[in-house]
Design an enzyme around this catalytic site. Structure first.
Site, PDB file in Angstrom:
ATOM      1  N   ARG A 157      -2.623 -12.732  11.189  1.00 58.09           N
ATOM      2  CA  ARG A 157      -3.534 -11.902  10.694  1.00 58.09           C
ATOM      3  C   ARG A 157      -4.483 -11.308  11.840  1.00 58.09           C
ATOM      4  O   ARG A 157      -4.627 -11.790  12.949  1.00 58.09           O
ATOM      5  CB  ARG A 157      -4.082 -12.608   9.496  1.00 58.09           C
ATOM      6  CG  ARG A 157      -3.464 -12.606   8.088  1.00 58.09           C
ATOM      7  CD  ARG A 157      -4.001 -13.152   7.004  1.00 58.09           C
ATOM      8  NE  ARG A 157      -5.397 -12.826   6.697  1.00 58.09           N
ATOM      9  CZ  ARG A 157      -6.237 -13.361   6.262  1.00 58.09           C
ATOM     10  NH1 ARG A 157      -5.893 -14.608   5.603  1.00 58.09           N
ATOM     11  NH2 ARG A 157      -7.388 -13.003   5.860  1.00 58.09           N
ATOM     12  N   ARG A 195       4.848  19.434  -7.299  1.00 62.42           N
ATOM     13  CA  ARG A 195       6.067  18.806  -7.663  1.00 62.42           C
ATOM     14  C   ARG A 195       5.989  17.187  -6.710  1.00 62.42           C
ATOM     15  O   ARG A 195       7.103  16.768  -7.092  1.00 62.42           O
ATOM     16  CB  ARG A 195       7.316  19.726  -6.948  1.00 62.42           C
ATOM     17  CG  ARG A 195       7.745  20.829  -8.095  1.00 62.42           C
ATOM     18  CD  ARG A 195       8.936  21.236  -7.340  1.00 62.42           C
ATOM     19  NE  ARG A 195       8.699  22.423  -6.575  1.00 62.42           N
ATOM     20  CZ  ARG A 195       9.456  23.411  -5.895  1.00 62.42           C
ATOM     21  NH1 ARG A 195      10.697  22.752  -5.703  1.00 62.42           N
ATOM     22  NH2 ARG A 195       8.974  24.074  -5.024  1.00 62.42           N
TER      23      ARG A 195
END
Ligand code: UD1
Ligand code: CA
Length: 461
Positions: free
Chosen positions: A338, A18
Site C-alpha cells: 500500500r 445511451r
C-alpha cells in the site's frame, strides 16, 4: 506568411443517454483518462491557441473535472448549447469567440482515438479552403455520404436520413471532422437552414455552400476507420478500449517488453520498462509504473504508481499501490503493498502480507501472513508468520521501529509505538508493548504449558 492561429471546437453537447450513466459521456475513461482529456490532448498537439468546448447537459460536471485536472490550462473556453439543434448550430455557438484570421478545426468529445497525424493534413488544407475528413466504410449506413461530380470534385454531403437509394450506396462517408478558415466558416454557418429530415442545422451543409462560393473542397481520408469511431454506448466504449489497449501493447512489444498476451494487458497510464521485462497475462497498470531490467510480473497483478528495481519479481495476484522496491526483491504471490511502502534491495514480501507506509532495509523478509503498517524496518530482519504491527490505537497511528538483524517469532503483536533493538530475537506468540533491548531473547507468553490428560471432547447428542 505567418500561419493563422488554430482554434479547435470540440462538440460535446450530446446527452449520452445511451451510456445509462450519471457521468457525462465525455468523462467516461478510455485507457484510464476521460475521453475528453484525450481529445483536448489532440487539440493541443495540433497547436490550438484556444479550445472551445461546446457542452449542454452535464456541463457543470465536465467543467468541474477540468478545473481540478488542469488547473493551469487557460486555453479551454466553455460554450453552452442549451438546446441541441444540430451540429452547425453547435459550432455556431463557439464562433463569436473566434477571430476571422483563425483556422477552425472541429473535433468531437466522444471520438477519442483520432490521432494528430491524421488531423494535421486536414488542418493544413483547412487554412485555405473547407477540408473534410472522410473514410471508406464497408457499411456506410448511418453516416453522411460524400457527393462528388464526374470529375471527382466534392459537391456536397447528404445525410443518411436524407439520402436516396443511389446515394446510400456511396461508401465514402463524412467522419464529421472538418477544418476551415474562420471567416468563411462564419459566413456559411449563417446560411445553413434546417429544412431536412431531422429538422436540424447540419454542419455538413457548409460543403455545398463552399462549392457555391466556387471553393474547391478538400478531402483527407482517414486510413484507419477506427480513429473516427464515436462512442454512443458502453459496448462501443469497450470496443474502442480494446483497440486502444492493443495499440499500446503492440507499441510496448516493439520497445522490447515481453507481454505474454497483448490481448490480456491493460495500461491506464504510463509504463516505462528496461530490457527483458516480462509481464504475464491479466495485469493492470495504472498511473506511472517504472520497471527495471529483467523485472518479472506474474499473472493478474495490479500495479499503480510503482517503481521496481532490476531483477525484482512480483508473483501472481499481487496488488501494489504507490510503492517502491529496489533490485532483486520478491513480492507475492498474493502480496499487497500500500502507499508509501519503500523496500530496499533483496527484500522478500510473501503471500498474504500487507505492507503500508513501511521502509524495509536490504535483505529483510516477511514471507507469510502479516500486517506491517507504519514502520521502519532495518536490514536483514526476519518477520515471522502472523506478525502484526498494531499501529492504530483507535484514534492515532504509531510507529514500529525494528533495527537491523532482528528476528520476530511467529504470531507476534508489536503494539506501537515500540522499538526492537538491533539483533534482538522476539519469541513466537509475544505481545510486545515495551521497547526491546538489542540482542538477547525477549518473549511474553504464559509461563507454563499445561496438559489435562483425562480431558474429553464434548460429544454430539
Ligand atoms: C454527423 C454528421 C454525419 C457524419 C457523422 C459521423 C452532421 C449533420 N452529420 O452525424 O455526416 O457521418 O456525424 O459520426 O453533422 N452535437 C452537439 N450539438 C448538437 C448536435 C450534435 O454538440 O446540436 C454533437 C453530438 O454530441 C455528437 C456530434 O455532435 O458528438 C455529432 O452529432 P450527431 O447528432 O451524432 O450527428 P450524426 O447524426 O451522427
Ligand atoms: Ca453520431
Amino acid at each position: 506568411m505567418k500561419n493563422a492561429p488554430v482554434h479547435c471546437i470540440v462538440l460535446a453537447a450530446g446527452q449520452g443517454t445511451r451510456m445509462k450513466s450519471a457521468l457525462p459521456k465525455v468523462l467516461h475513461p478510455l485507457g484510464g483518462r476521460p475521453m475528453l482529456a484525450r481529445v483536448l490532448d489532440t487539440a493541443h498537439a495540433l497547436g490550438a491557441v484556444a479550445i472551445h468546448v461546446v457542452h449542454g447537459h452535464g456541463g457543470e460536471q465536465v467543467r468541474q473535472w477540468f478545473a481540478q485536472a488542469y488547473p493551469q490550462d487557460r486555453s479551454v473556453r466553455w460554450v453552452v448549447q442549451a438546446q441541441q439543434r444540430g451540429t452547425a448550430h453547435a459550432v455556431l455557438q463557439a464562433m463569436p469567440d473566434i477571430p476571422d484570421d483563425a483556422t477552425v478545426v472541429v473535433l468531437y468529445g466522444d471520438v477519442p482515438l483520432v490521432r494528430p497525424q491524421t488531423l494535421r493534413p486536414l488542418l493544413d488544407a483547412g487554412r485555405r479552403t473547407l477540408a473534410v475528413l472522410t473514410a471508406e466504410l464497408d457499411d456506410p449506413s448511418g453516416y453522411g455520404r460524400i457527393l462528388r461530380n464526374k470529375a471527382g470534385a466534392v459537391m456536397g454531403i447528404v445525410e443518411d436520413k436524407d439520402a436516396n437509394a443511389r446515394q446510400k450506396r456511396i461508401r465514402e462517408v463524412n467522419t464529421g471532422f472538418i477544418a476551415a478558415p474562420a471567416q468563411r466558416l462564419r459566413g456559411w454557418l449563417g446560411q445553413v437552414r434546417n429544412d431536412n429530415a431531422k429538422g436540424e442545422y447540419y454542419l455538413t451543409d457548409v460543403v455545398a455552400l463552399a462549392v457555391k462560393d466556387r471553393l474547391r473542397v478538400a478531402t483527407v481520408t482517414a486510413e484507419d476507420a477506427v480513429e473516427v469511431e464515436g462512442v454512443n454506448d458502453r459496448a462501443q466504449l469497450a470496443r474502442l478500449e480494446r483497440i486502444f489497449q492493443l495499440r499500446q501493447a503492440e507499441a510496448l512489444l516493439r520497445e522490447g517488453i515481453a507481454l505474454a498476451d497483448p490481448a490480456r494487458f491493460d495500461l491506464r497510464g504510463t509504463l516505462i520498462a528496461g530490457r527483458d521485462v516480462f509481464i504475464d497475462v491479466g495485469c493492470v497498470f495504472e498511473g506511472r509504473v517504472e520497471l527495471g531490467d529483467g523485472v518479472h510480473i506474474g499473472p493478474y497483478c495490479v500495479l499503480r504508481d510503482v517503481r521496481l528495481g532490476a531483477g525484482t519479481r512480483v508473483e501472481a495476484h499481487s496488488v501494489l499501490d504507490d510503492a517502491t522496491a529496489g533490485n532483486d526483491c520478491r513480492i507475492g504471490p498474493f502480496a499487497r503493498l500500500r502507499p508509501q511502502t519503500v523496500l530496499a534491495d533483496a527484500v522478500h514480501i510473501g503471500n498474504f502480507v500487507e505492507v503500508k507506509k513501511v521502509r524495509m532495509g536490504r535483505g529483510s523478509k516477511a514471507n507469510h501472513l502479516a500486517y506491517l503498517g507504519d514502520g521502519d524496518v532495518g536490514a536483514d530482519v526476519n518477520i515471522g508468520a502472523g506478525t502484526i504491527f498494531c499501529n492504530y490505537d483507535g484514534a492515532n497511528k504509531h510507529l514500529t521501529v525494528i533495527e537491523d538483524e532482528v528476528f520476530i517469532g511467529s504470531d507476534t503483536q508489536l503494539v506501537a509505538p515500540v522499538r526492537i533493538g538491533k539483533g534482538a530475537t522476539v519469541g513466537a506468540g509475544s505481545t510486545i508493548t515495551q521497547d526491546v533491548p538489542p540482542g538477547g531473547l525477549t518473549l511474553c507468553r504464559a509461563r507454563e504449558q499445561k496438559t489435562y490428560p483425562h480431558w474429553r471432547r464434548p460429544r454430539k447428542r
